[in-house]
Write a protein that holds these residues in place. Structure first.
Motif, PDB file in Angstrom:
ATOM      1  N   LEU A   1       0.863  -1.179   0.000  1.00  0.00           N
ATOM      2  CA  LEU A   1       0.000   0.000   0.000  1.00  0.00           C
ATOM      3  C   LEU A   1       0.898   1.227   0.000  1.00  0.00           C
ATOM      4  O   LEU A   1       1.566   1.501   0.997  1.00  0.00           O
ATOM      5  N   PRO A   2       0.963   1.965  -1.122  1.00  0.00           N
ATOM      6  CA  PRO A   2       1.988   3.005  -1.244  1.00  0.00           C
ATOM      7  C   PRO A   2       1.592   4.311  -0.573  1.00  0.00           C
ATOM      8  O   PRO A   2       0.429   4.546  -0.264  1.00  0.00           O
ATOM      9  N   HIS A   3       2.635   5.143  -0.389  1.00  0.00           N
ATOM     10  CA  HIS A   3       2.517   6.495   0.181  1.00  0.00           C
ATOM     11  C   HIS A   3       1.353   6.614   1.166  1.00  0.00           C
ATOM     12  O   HIS A   3       0.447   7.428   1.002  1.00  0.00           O
ATOM     13  N   LEU A   4       1.429   5.733   2.192  1.00  0.00           N
ATOM     14  CA  LEU A   4       0.399   5.740   3.216  1.00  0.00           C
ATOM     15  C   LEU A   4       0.242   7.148   3.798  1.00  0.00           C
ATOM     16  O   LEU A   4       1.228   7.812   4.062  1.00  0.00           O
ATOM     17  N   PRO A   5      -0.982   7.646   4.005  1.00  0.00           N
ATOM     18  CA  PRO A   5      -2.239   6.912   3.869  1.00  0.00           C
ATOM     19  C   PRO A   5      -3.007   7.215   2.582  1.00  0.00           C
ATOM     20  O   PRO A   5      -4.067   6.631   2.366  1.00  0.00           O
ATOM     21  N   ASN A   6      -2.555   8.152   1.776  1.00  0.00           N
ATOM     22  CA  ASN A   6      -3.414   8.665   0.700  1.00  0.00           C
ATOM     23  C   ASN A   6      -3.131   8.000  -0.640  1.00  0.00           C
ATOM     24  O   ASN A   6      -1.973   7.647  -0.916  1.00  0.00           O
TER      25      ASN A   6
ATOM     26  N   VAL B   1       3.028  -1.778   4.173  1.00  0.00           N
ATOM     27  CA  VAL B   1       2.584  -0.398   3.953  1.00  0.00           C
ATOM     28  C   VAL B   1       3.826   0.475   3.815  1.00  0.00           C
ATOM     29  O   VAL B   1       4.848   0.242   4.457  1.00  0.00           O
ATOM     30  N   GLU B   2       3.723   1.493   2.963  1.00  0.00           N
ATOM     31  CA  GLU B   2       4.888   2.257   2.553  1.00  0.00           C
ATOM     32  C   GLU B   2       4.926   3.652   3.175  1.00  0.00           C
ATOM     33  O   GLU B   2       3.975   4.420   3.072  1.00  0.00           O
ATOM     34  N   MET B   3       6.039   3.946   3.827  1.00  0.00           N
ATOM     35  CA  MET B   3       6.342   5.314   4.225  1.00  0.00           C
ATOM     36  C   MET B   3       7.044   5.986   3.054  1.00  0.00           C
ATOM     37  O   MET B   3       7.947   5.400   2.455  1.00  0.00           O
ATOM     38  N   CYS B   4       6.653   7.208   2.731  1.00  0.00           N
ATOM     39  CA  CYS B   4       7.131   7.839   1.519  1.00  0.00           C
ATOM     40  C   CYS B   4       8.001   9.053   1.836  1.00  0.00           C
ATOM     41  O   CYS B   4       8.197   9.418   2.998  1.00  0.00           O
ATOM     42  N   SER B   5       8.513   9.698   0.788  1.00  0.00           N
ATOM     43  CA  SER B   5       9.496  10.768   0.973  1.00  0.00           C
ATOM     44  C   SER B   5       9.008  12.113   0.482  1.00  0.00           C
ATOM     45  O   SER B   5       9.790  12.935   0.028  1.00  0.00           O
ATOM     46  N   PHE B   6       7.698  12.343   0.526  1.00  0.00           N
ATOM     47  CA  PHE B   6       7.198  13.635   0.064  1.00  0.00           C
ATOM     48  C   PHE B   6       7.870  14.760   0.833  1.00  0.00           C
ATOM     49  O   PHE B   6       7.894  14.780   2.061  1.00  0.00           O
ATOM     50  N   GLU B   7       8.417  15.707   0.100  1.00  0.00           N
ATOM     51  CA  GLU B   7       9.052  16.912   0.633  1.00  0.00           C
ATOM     52  C   GLU B   7      10.304  16.617   1.460  1.00  0.00           C
ATOM     53  O   GLU B   7      10.928  17.522   1.994  1.00  0.00           O
ATOM     54  N   ASN B   8      10.690  15.351   1.564  1.00  0.00           N
ATOM     55  CA  ASN B   8      11.932  14.972   2.237  1.00  0.00           C
ATOM     56  C   ASN B   8      12.025  15.509   3.662  1.00  0.00           C
ATOM     57  O   ASN B   8      13.099  15.904   4.128  1.00  0.00           O
ATOM     58  N   LYS B   9      10.924  15.548   4.353  1.00  0.00           N
ATOM     59  CA  LYS B   9      10.904  16.083   5.719  1.00  0.00           C
ATOM     60  C   LYS B   9      10.826  14.983   6.769  1.00  0.00           C
ATOM     61  O   LYS B   9      10.379  15.204   7.884  1.00  0.00           O
ATOM     62  N   GLY B  10      11.252  13.812   6.439  1.00  0.00           N
ATOM     63  CA  GLY B  10      11.180  12.710   7.381  1.00  0.00           C
ATOM     64  C   GLY B  10       9.868  11.961   7.263  1.00  0.00           C
ATOM     65  O   GLY B  10       8.996  12.291   6.454  1.00  0.00           O
ATOM     66  N   ILE B  11       9.746  10.919   8.064  1.00  0.00           N
ATOM     67  CA  ILE B  11       8.517  10.127   8.052  1.00  0.00           C
ATOM     68  C   ILE B  11       7.394  10.979   8.630  1.00  0.00           C
ATOM     69  O   ILE B  11       7.502  11.522   9.730  1.00  0.00           O
ATOM     70  N   ASP B  12       6.326  11.072   7.883  1.00  0.00           N
ATOM     71  CA  ASP B  12       5.223  11.967   8.228  1.00  0.00           C
ATOM     72  C   ASP B  12       4.434  11.413   9.422  1.00  0.00           C
ATOM     73  O   ASP B  12       3.940  10.284   9.370  1.00  0.00           O
TER      74      ASP B  12
ATOM     75  N   ALA C   1       6.384  -2.304   7.724  1.00  0.00           N
ATOM     76  CA  ALA C   1       6.732  -0.994   7.170  1.00  0.00           C
ATOM     77  C   ALA C   1       7.827  -1.131   6.125  1.00  0.00           C
ATOM     78  O   ALA C   1       8.813  -1.842   6.330  1.00  0.00           O
ATOM     79  N   VAL C   2       7.632  -0.444   4.997  1.00  0.00           N
ATOM     80  CA  VAL C   2       8.674  -0.340   3.981  1.00  0.00           C
ATOM     81  C   VAL C   2       8.839   1.133   3.632  1.00  0.00           C
ATOM     82  O   VAL C   2       7.992   1.968   3.951  1.00  0.00           O
ATOM     83  N   GLY C   3       9.934   1.445   2.971  1.00  0.00           N
ATOM     84  CA  GLY C   3      10.193   2.819   2.547  1.00  0.00           C
ATOM     85  C   GLY C   3      10.296   2.901   1.046  1.00  0.00           C
ATOM     86  O   GLY C   3      10.971   2.094   0.402  1.00  0.00           O
ATOM     87  N   GLY C   4       9.613   3.867   0.459  1.00  0.00           N
ATOM     88  CA  GLY C   4       9.663   4.088  -0.987  1.00  0.00           C
ATOM     89  C   GLY C   4       9.556   5.564  -1.297  1.00  0.00           C
ATOM     90  O   GLY C   4       8.891   6.316  -0.577  1.00  0.00           O
ATOM     91  N   THR C   5      10.184   5.992  -2.372  1.00  0.00           N
ATOM     92  CA  THR C   5      10.274   7.433  -2.661  1.00  0.00           C
ATOM     93  C   THR C   5       9.139   7.968  -3.511  1.00  0.00           C
ATOM     94  O   THR C   5       8.863   9.161  -3.486  1.00  0.00           O
ATOM     95  N   ASP C   6       8.485   7.112  -4.313  1.00  0.00           N
ATOM     96  CA  ASP C   6       7.569   7.597  -5.345  1.00  0.00           C
ATOM     97  C   ASP C   6       8.299   8.584  -6.247  1.00  0.00           C
ATOM     98  O   ASP C   6       7.774   9.631  -6.617  1.00  0.00           O
ATOM     99  N   LYS C   7       9.517   8.242  -6.611  1.00  0.00           N
ATOM    100  CA  LYS C   7      10.368   9.111  -7.431  1.00  0.00           C
ATOM    101  C   LYS C   7       9.757   9.329  -8.795  1.00  0.00           C
ATOM    102  O   LYS C   7       9.501   8.385  -9.527  1.00  0.00           O
ATOM    103  N   MET C   8       9.540  10.600  -9.145  1.00  0.00           N
ATOM    104  CA  MET C   8       9.028  10.960 -10.460  1.00  0.00           C
ATOM    105  C   MET C   8       9.880  12.023 -11.135  1.00  0.00           C
ATOM    106  O   MET C   8       9.540  12.486 -12.224  1.00  0.00           O
TER     107      MET C   8
END
Length: 873
Positions: free
Chosen positions: A585-590, A607-618, A637-644
């Motif tokens: 489940l990516p970029h939890l929760p949305n 479930v994936e913790m993401c890197s939006f805005e690079n401000k740490g785990i939200d 828990a996994v970590g993914g960037t959603d790199k675009m």
């Protein structure tokens, strides 16, 4: 169209041709030239123009403009005053001449189009001593036709529009419409003749005797027709169209106006006999704190200071309009206090990155800048990396104004003499290097050694980014190796009518594996991200066989307008697992909706913790995740960037997964994730065990509970650690404050447990840009007391409401497919709703129902309160 600034000096002067004009452009007909020329006569230049920075006069711009057509006989021009200029610069062109082909379509001999080397006319200079100098004017040398085939440009003449620097469309300020297609804008430069249909050619005829009195000019037709529009005399020391290699200056502006703008028809900085390539802020790196710092601040632009890069004729002028208009000779810039010439980057040097232990070269992320903070790219790298969405055409990283390139162990540079500053990083286990080097005229190679100081890989931990878009597989492999990410999951998907990485998916190949010719240490696997804008997204990793379709459904944002809803997140996840894949489940929760149903039904592997805005785990993401753990659901828990884009580096946040007692393969990695022996991190590395069990374990205790022995270890060489926290059921249980400078820490806690719970390790760290962040988080270990799973009534209600909301969307707003599909979608949601609802019944939970999902008839005899859609069990 802007073609150059007004010179306003005595370097050039147009020559009056009025006595020699023999045609009016508007009246040209087929007696004067070819059909093709006559059809395009309205596109011929008239009036006054600045071309490549030189002034020309072409006659009135009122439909009666005159021209010299050189066809029937010679045309002579007598100069009123003797000339001593070094060049006469012609604006001229040859009429079209068609090659004849044989019946088989082959032209014999093949002279090209235009006909290479064919003499169109001769120009003869007359001196007052009765001597002359004659010059043949040949096609593709000194003259060419108004239109030429691609790749058949002239050797000594240029098209009348000079090449210009331009912005990529994504850089153009909002509200301004791009004038060229998006793809072409990525070039960031136009080419000569850009935008013109009819090319007028500029040729600088060199006067062989400037010391003599030049008194006249005769133009004699030879073979074909030439048109002469204008002549300007020039006293430059060399050909005005021969520009020097790029140079850079640092400029301190006194103006408070916005940034200097070299683009478009109204630039406020330009060069007459040349072109400004780029204008970028001078950067302040604060080298005193940047050098040898594992986690320095990003550079900030110096106030009103600019790095101007340009290419120009040595006698060109820089025109500045950031205040009163100034035209400054380039050779005078160094004498002005606001300008500082930067050392040209001409020394060719190889930068090698080696592992200090093995001595072999290793891929890494490499950054080089000069004394003024100016980025120096590898010879094969972008000098202006593009940070925008889906414009990732290099192997680079853009972090604010700080640019880096990914290199496979070595890279070729052109460096300035003097001091340069080099940064080399490689993931979270290798100590970053930030050093100064001095380049001399004998420097050929600079070698940078990297020291892998943390042993997590040796202990069996492998790293992964679960969520990457838009890279090619081989670029992803390079970036993964450079960032020390062992597994890159490159995800095919769909955005409206656009698809990404479609041809890279085959449902079987793991790029980089030993069976596919790789070293087996860095892997790329192409999966899919299947998406629905309301119900949610799901990352389907490593599955085998056919692509799971549709990739996106239900209309915008994700799929095209008019698409019916054909699948749910739960259905996609189930199919992935049936095809031996991993459902994340990516970029939890949305998007925060139907993912709840997939977790409740046990179809989610992580479930994936993401890197939006690079401000740490939200913390918002953690709040959502904790709900599921509180209700006893297994959700590693996994970590993914959603790199675009290049503004996100692969593995900025990453997954660490422990593979024990097995070789590292992609399949072994998936198994470790399913087990939950994982943590997500922005830099700090951790290990922790509970009563000897790894994170992700389920630990059984008797009805009386017991004492948990929590042992932990934390290390970091990138993000300084500030606090180590033990989280129990989402609440802070234990805190260990640490000295951020120490880097490595270990400890243990004794935790009494009386009821079922989950526990996890949470790490806070200090980021140079954002202050303290949640820098890492382990997966949870589940403690089962007396055989009873965790269950939190309040969290269960919120999860149920998500499922009910998803059901309401499917019933009301979703574009419906056929009845069978519609019923199947509802059945999936209903089964999840029933599964959680039954657990709530078992625990005697009161909750409210939406009218659409009031299910009191399912449980006759439970004593429901029918008036308020609420009930207590």
């Amino acid at each position: 169209m802007y073609t150059g600034p007004s010179s306003g000096d005595n370097r050039f002067a147009p020559i009056d041709l009025s006595a020699a004009y023999n045609r009016i452009i508007a009246k040209l007909d087929t007696q004067d030239g070819s059909d093709r020329l006559v059809a395009n006569k309205h596109l011929l230049l008239t009036g006054n123009h600045e071309l490549w920075g030189l002034p020309f006069v072409f006659g009135p711009n009122d439909g009666n403009a005159n021209i010299i057509v050189l066809k029937e006989g010679p045309v002579t021009i007598n100069f009123p005053q003797p000339l001593h200029d070094r060049q006469l610069v012609f604006v001229h062109a040859a009429d079209f001449k068609v090659n004849s082909a044989a019946e088989d379509g082959i032209i014999r001999p093949m002279p090209g189009t235009p006909r290479l080397g064919e003499t169109v006319c001769e120009y003869k200079l007359h001196y007052d001593d009765n001597t002359t100098a004659t010059f043949p004017i040949r096609r593709r040398y000194q003259i060419s036709e108004f239109q030429v085939k691609w790749g058949e440009n002239s050797f000594e003449a240029v098209k009348h529009i000079k090449p210009r620097t331009m912005q990529a469309n994504s850089d153009i300020p909002r509200g301004i419409s791009p004038s060229i297609p998006w793809g072409q804008s990525q070039l960031r430069t136009t080419f000569q003749g850009f935008g013109a249909v009819m090319h007028h050619w500029l040729y600088a005829l060199n006067n062989p005797h400037p010391e003599k009195n030049l008194v006249g000019l005769t133009m004699q037709p030879i073979d074909g027709t030439a048109l002469i529009f204008g002549i300007t005399r020039s006293d430059l020391s060399s050909n005005p169209f021969n520009w020097e290699p790029r140079k850079k200056v640092r400029y301190q502006s006194e103006s408070e106006k916005p940034a200097l703008n070299p683009y478009g028809d109204n630039p406020n900085i330009r060069i007459d006999l040349g072109e400004v390539i780029s204008v970028s802020p001078a950067l302040h790196y604060n080298h005193a704190t940047w050098l040898d710092n594992a986690n320095p601040s990003l550079p900030h632009p110096a106030r009103n200071e600019w790095i101007i890069e340009y290419t120009a004729h040595p006698e060109a002028r820089l025109i500045l309009e950031d205040g009163p208009v100034r035209a400054i000779e380039l050779h005078e810039l160094e004498a002005l206090p606001e300008f500082e010439s930067l050392e040209p980057a001409t020394r060719r040097v190889t930068l090698r990155i080696v592992d200090l232990k093995s001595g072999s070269t290793v891929a890494a992320k490499l950054h080089v800048h000069g004394e003024s903070g100016e980025y120096i790219a590898p010879i094969n790298g972008h000098r202006l990396p593009n940070p925008h969405w889906f414009e990732d055409y290099g192997a680079e990283h853009v972090q604010g104004h700080h640019f880096s390139a990914y290199v496979p162990g070595a890279a070729e540079f052109k460096l300035p003499l003097g001091d340069i500053y080099v940064e080399v990083t490689k993931g979270f286990e290798t100590r970053p290097v930030r050093r100064r080097f001095t380049v001399t005229d004998t420097t050929d190679t600079i070698e940078i050694g990297l020291d892998r100081v943390l042993p997590w890989r040796q202990r069996g931990w492998v790293t992964a980014d679960t969520h990457v878009h838009f890279l090619s597989p081989l670029t992803a492999l390079l970036e993964g190796e450079a960032e020390d990410v062992n597994v890159i999951n490159l995800l095919t998907s769909q955005w409206g009518e656009m698809f990404s990485n479609l041809g890279d998916f085959d449902g079987k190949t793991t790029i980089g594996s030993t069976e596919n010719g790789g070293n087996g240490e860095y892997l790329v696997r192409v999966g899919t991200e299947n998406r629905q804008h309301i119900l949610g997204h799901i990352s389907l990793l490593g599955y085998e066989g056919s692509m799971i379709l549709p990739l996106c459904t239900g209309g915008p944002d994700e799929s095209p307008l008019g698409d019916a809803l054909e699948a749910t997140v739960t259905q996609w996840a189930r199919q992935c697992r049936e095809q031996n894949g991993l459902a994340v489940l990516p970029h939890l929760p949305n998007p925060r909706a139907e993912g709840a149903a997939a977790i409740v039904l046990g179809e989610i592997d992580a479930v994936e913790m993401c890197s939006f805005e690079n401000k740490g785990i939200d913390p918002y993401s953690l709040s959502d995740w904790y709900r599921y753990l509180n209700c006893g659901y297994h959700a590693p828990a996994v970590g993914g960037t959603d790199k675009m884009s290049q503004s996100t580096a692969v593995g900025t946040i990453r997954t660490y997964a422990l593979i024990k007692d097995a070789p590292f393969t992609y399949e072994a990695w998936m198994k470790a994730v399913r087990q939950g022996v994982t943590f997500a991190t922005y830099g700090p590395l951790l290990e922790f065990r509970i009563n000897g069990y790894e994170m992700g374990s389920m630990i059984q205790l008797t009805d009386s509970g017991g004492m948990l022995d929590v042992v932990w270890e934390v290390s970091s060489v990138t993000v300084p650690v500030t606090r180590i926290e033990l989280v129990c059921n989402g609440e802070l249980k234990e805190v260990h404050a640490v000295d951020p400078k120490k880097g490595s820490y270990a400890g243990h806690w004794s935790v009494p447990v009386k009821q079922s719970c989950w526990i996890a390790l949470r790490i806070r760290g200090m980021d140079a840009e954002h202050g303290e962040i949640i820098a890492a988080h382990s997966s949870a270990a589940t403690i089962i007391v007396g055989g009873k799973k965790c269950f939190d009534a309040n969290d269960a209600v919120t999860i149920l409401e998500q499922i009910e909301g998803s059901t309401a969307y499917v019933k009301s707003l979703a574009t419906k497919a056929d009845d069978r599909t519609f019923k199947h979608l509802l059945m999936t949601l209903t089964s999840a709703h029933r599964a959680l609802h039954n657990r709530m019944h078992q625990h005697g939970v009161m909750h409210l129902h939406t009218p659409a999902d009031d299910h009191h008839r399912e449980h006759p005899g439970h004593g429901h309160d029918h008036g308020g859609h609420s009930h207590r069990h």
